[in-house]
Write a protein that holds these residues in place. Structure first.
Motif, PDB file in Angstrom:
ATOM      1  N   UNK A   9      10.575   8.956 -15.158  1.00  0.00           N
ATOM      2  CA  UNK A   9      10.865   7.594 -15.280  1.00  0.00           C
ATOM      3  C   UNK A   9      12.241   7.041 -14.802  1.00  0.00           C
ATOM      4  N   UNK A  10      13.321   7.825 -14.637  1.00  0.00           N
ATOM      5  CA  UNK A  10      14.502   7.661 -13.933  1.00  0.00           C
ATOM      6  C   UNK A  10      14.407   7.399 -12.405  1.00  0.00           C
ATOM      7  N   UNK A  11      13.390   8.104 -11.844  1.00  0.00           N
ATOM      8  CA  UNK A  11      13.174   7.444 -10.366  1.00  0.00           C
ATOM      9  C   UNK A  11      12.426   6.224 -10.169  1.00  0.00           C
ATOM     10  N   UNK A  12      11.981   5.487 -11.161  1.00  0.00           N
ATOM     11  CA  UNK A  12      11.521   4.150 -11.135  1.00  0.00           C
ATOM     12  C   UNK A  12      10.016   4.084 -10.321  1.00  0.00           C
ATOM     13  N   UNK A  13       9.658   3.042 -10.512  1.00  0.00           N
ATOM     14  CA  UNK A  13       8.371   2.670  -9.965  1.00  0.00           C
ATOM     15  C   UNK A  13       8.428   2.127  -8.802  1.00  0.00           C
ATOM     16  N   UNK A  39       3.701   5.871  -5.509  1.00  0.00           N
ATOM     17  CA  UNK A  39       3.622   5.923  -6.947  1.00  0.00           C
ATOM     18  C   UNK A  39       2.576   6.982  -7.322  1.00  0.00           C
ATOM     19  N   UNK A  40       1.421   6.852  -6.843  1.00  0.00           N
ATOM     20  CA  UNK A  40       0.304   7.626  -6.937  1.00  0.00           C
ATOM     21  C   UNK A  40       0.575   9.166  -6.772  1.00  0.00           C
ATOM     22  N   UNK A  41       1.453   9.352  -5.708  1.00  0.00           N
ATOM     23  CA  UNK A  41       1.806  10.581  -5.389  1.00  0.00           C
ATOM     24  C   UNK A  41       2.603  11.210  -6.367  1.00  0.00           C
ATOM     25  N   UNK A  98       0.891  -0.986   0.043  1.00  0.00           N
ATOM     26  CA  UNK A  98      -0.065  -0.350  -0.005  1.00  0.00           C
ATOM     27  C   UNK A  98       0.861   1.079  -0.110  1.00  0.00           C
ATOM     28  N   UNK A  99       2.040   1.265   0.988  1.00  0.00           N
ATOM     29  CA  UNK A  99       2.824   2.462   0.956  1.00  0.00           C
ATOM     30  C   UNK A  99       3.586   2.539  -0.363  1.00  0.00           C
TER      31      UNK A  99
END
Length: 98
Positions: free
Chosen positions: A94-98, A15-17, A9-10
């Motif tokens: 994109x560089x910061x990743x998912x 990712x949503x933020x 969840x975190x």
């Protein structure tokens, strides 16, 4: 890999933020360009849509064809700049990743 539901969840919430931040940054893009003769100033948003247009008295010296060309080129240059800003934001996201 996540080990617990709370971690999952975190991670999803983070990712949503990040996606919301990207959306906000993209929506706030404004690129402005003034023609070399100073006759036309065009402002576009992050999608390249024209959101502002200003003219000086210099447009009186332009033929209709020249006015059309200057207006179009100026707006295209502003849109190109806005797309460049948007691309930089997406690349950083994109560089910061998912």
């Amino acid at each position: 890999m996540v080990e617990t539901m709370d971690e999952l969840i975190a991670k999803v919430q983070g990712q949503l933020y990040r996606l919301q931040d990207l959306t906000d940054a993209t929506n706030s893009i404004r690129a402005q360009e003034t023609s070399p003769d100073g006759a036309v100033t065009a402002t576009v948003d992050g999608a390249g849509a024209l959101v502002g247009l200003a003219f000086t008295r210099a447009i009186a010296k332009l033929s209709p064809e020249d006015f059309e060309r200057v207006l179009t080129q100026t707006a295209q240059t502003a849109a190109h700049r806005a797309f460049g800003e948007r691309a930089e934001l997406v690349t950083a996201y994109n560089r910061t990743g998912m």
